[in-house]
Design a protein around this motif. Structure first.
Motif, mmCIF file in Angstrom:
data_model
loop_
_atom_site.group_PDB
_atom_site.id
_atom_site.type_symbol
_atom_site.label_atom_id
_atom_site.label_comp_id
_atom_site.label_asym_id
_atom_site.label_seq_id
_atom_site.Cartn_x
_atom_site.Cartn_y
_atom_site.Cartn_z
ATOM 1 N N MET A 90 0.842 -1.177 0.000
ATOM 2 C CA MET A 90 0.000 0.000 0.000
ATOM 3 C C MET A 90 0.890 1.244 0.000
ATOM 4 O O MET A 90 1.865 1.328 0.734
ATOM 5 N N ALA A 91 0.554 2.193 -0.840
ATOM 6 C CA ALA A 91 1.342 3.424 -0.962
ATOM 7 C C ALA A 91 1.361 4.172 0.366
ATOM 8 O O ALA A 91 0.425 4.098 1.160
ATOM 9 N N GLU A 92 2.442 4.892 0.566
ATOM 10 C CA GLU A 92 2.644 5.634 1.812
ATOM 11 C C GLU A 92 3.152 7.031 1.474
ATOM 12 O O GLU A 92 3.859 7.221 0.490
ATOM 13 N N LEU A 93 2.802 7.995 2.316
ATOM 14 C CA LEU A 93 3.235 9.379 2.144
ATOM 15 C C LEU A 93 3.948 9.821 3.410
ATOM 16 O O LEU A 93 3.416 9.662 4.508
ATOM 17 N N VAL A 94 5.162 10.358 3.243
ATOM 18 C CA VAL A 94 5.932 10.862 4.377
ATOM 19 C C VAL A 94 6.592 12.182 3.985
ATOM 20 O O VAL A 94 6.805 12.462 2.800
ATOM 21 N N LEU A 95 6.898 12.995 4.971
ATOM 22 C CA LEU A 95 7.699 14.203 4.756
ATOM 23 C C LEU A 95 9.119 13.885 5.195
ATOM 24 O O LEU A 95 9.332 13.389 6.300
ATOM 25 N N CYS A 96 10.092 14.185 4.333
ATOM 26 C CA CYS A 96 11.486 13.861 4.629
ATOM 27 C C CYS A 96 12.358 15.107 4.537
ATOM 28 O O CYS A 96 12.177 15.928 3.645
ATOM 29 N N THR A 97 13.312 15.195 5.437
ATOM 30 C CA THR A 97 14.325 16.239 5.343
ATOM 31 C C THR A 97 15.619 15.604 4.851
ATOM 32 O O THR A 97 15.843 14.409 5.033
ATOM 33 N N GLY A 98 16.440 16.415 4.210
ATOM 34 C CA GLY A 98 17.767 15.961 3.828
ATOM 35 C C GLY A 98 17.853 15.139 2.564
ATOM 36 O O GLY A 98 18.902 14.563 2.296
ATOM 37 N N LEU A 99 16.818 15.061 1.755
ATOM 38 C CA LEU A 99 16.932 14.310 0.501
ATOM 39 C C LEU A 99 17.754 15.075 -0.526
ATOM 40 O O LEU A 99 18.396 14.471 -1.371
ATOM 41 N N ASP A 100 17.732 16.385 -0.449
ATOM 42 C CA ASP A 100 18.512 17.210 -1.364
ATOM 43 C C ASP A 100 19.818 17.577 -0.666
ATOM 44 O O ASP A 100 19.824 18.370 0.275
ATOM 45 N N PRO A 101 20.950 16.998 -1.110
ATOM 46 C CA PRO A 101 22.223 17.279 -0.444
ATOM 47 C C PRO A 101 22.625 18.753 -0.494
ATOM 48 O O PRO A 101 23.366 19.224 0.358
ATOM 49 N N ASP A 102 22.107 19.489 -1.487
ATOM 50 C CA ASP A 102 22.415 20.911 -1.591
ATOM 51 C C ASP A 102 21.612 21.741 -0.596
ATOM 52 O O ASP A 102 21.978 22.874 -0.293
ATOM 53 N N PRO A 152 20.136 20.552 2.833
ATOM 54 C CA PRO A 152 19.880 19.488 3.812
ATOM 55 C C PRO A 152 18.717 19.760 4.768
ATOM 56 O O PRO A 152 18.180 18.826 5.357
ATOM 57 N N ASP A 153 18.294 21.011 4.917
ATOM 58 C CA ASP A 153 17.180 21.322 5.808
ATOM 59 C C ASP A 153 15.834 21.364 5.077
ATOM 60 O O ASP A 153 14.802 21.577 5.711
ATOM 61 N N SER A 154 15.856 21.170 3.763
ATOM 62 C CA SER A 154 14.602 21.233 3.016
ATOM 63 C C SER A 154 13.731 20.009 3.310
ATOM 64 O O SER A 154 14.220 18.941 3.643
ATOM 65 N N VAL A 155 12.426 20.206 3.191
ATOM 66 C CA VAL A 155 11.443 19.148 3.424
ATOM 67 C C VAL A 155 10.852 18.749 2.081
ATOM 68 O O VAL A 155 10.467 19.606 1.289
ATOM 69 N N THR A 156 10.789 17.448 1.836
ATOM 70 C CA THR A 156 10.250 16.939 0.587
ATOM 71 C C THR A 156 9.119 15.962 0.872
ATOM 72 O O THR A 156 9.319 15.002 1.615
ATOM 73 N N PRO A 157 7.941 16.177 0.300
ATOM 74 C CA PRO A 157 6.902 15.150 0.371
ATOM 75 C C PRO A 157 7.343 13.947 -0.477
ATOM 76 O O PRO A 157 7.770 14.109 -1.620
ATOM 77 N N VAL A 158 7.258 12.758 0.099
ATOM 78 C CA VAL A 158 7.711 11.542 -0.565
ATOM 79 C C VAL A 158 6.573 10.522 -0.578
ATOM 80 O O VAL A 158 6.011 10.204 0.463
ATOM 81 N N VAL A 159 6.260 10.037 -1.771
ATOM 82 C CA VAL A 159 5.283 8.968 -1.940
ATOM 83 C C VAL A 159 6.075 7.685 -2.171
ATOM 84 O O VAL A 159 6.923 7.628 -3.064
ATOM 85 N N ILE A 160 5.796 6.681 -1.365
ATOM 86 C CA ILE A 160 6.473 5.388 -1.498
ATOM 87 C C ILE A 160 5.460 4.392 -2.046
ATOM 88 O O ILE A 160 4.402 4.185 -1.452
#
Length: 153
Positions: free
Chosen positions: A1-13, A15-23
């Protein structure tokens, strides 16, 4: 089942940015399978795949603490994925010509979401893989995210 999370640090340039991630699960239900195969249309960037907004995008909305993400694409893209558009009867809120492939929601902190970037990342995982592990594999470069732009204006 698909999942949605907010992640920090996915963009190495940033590191404090937040990205919505669908898994999404590899070999999962028809909606997840279609989203997984969108990567076939992505073009390679710096450790990721970019999905062109003229083919599809991510529509996001926050209602209180409930974040909902719709992943949409045009029917022509579905033909290339060997997915029948009639299996996806829901339409995009931004463009009724585009079909909604997947809707996923999660409770999030509005303050954290306020710091989110415009892009939405899609990660593919094997069934049963914890979200934290999938994100860690992405941070280490083992797993390339598919990057979706926001809806057209």
């Amino acid at each position: 089942m698909a999942e949605l999370v907010l992640c920090t640090g996915l963009d190495p340039d940033e590191p404090d940015s937040v990205t919505p991630v669908v898994i999404v699960t590899e070999g999962g239900a028809a909606d997840e399978d279609a989203v997984t195969r969108l990567g076939l249309y992505g073009y390679e960037g710096d450790g990721c795949l970019y999905f062109v907004r003229t083919d599809g995008w991510a529509e996001r909305r926050l209602d209180g603490e409930l974040l909902t993400v719709d992943i949409v694409a045009y029917p022509a893209v579905l033909k290339g994925l060997e997915a029948a558009a009639d299996r996806f009867p829901e339409r995009s809120a931004a463009d009724p010509e585009a079909v909604r492939l997947l809707r996923v929601s999660a409770q999030v902190s509005p303050g954290t979401y306020a710091r989110a970037t415009d892009i939405t990342a899609v990660l593919t995982a094997l069934a049963g893989t914890p979200a934290e592990q999938v994100v860690a594999q992405t941070r280490s470069g083992e797993n390339w995210p598919l990057i979706l732009a926001p809806q057209p204006e």
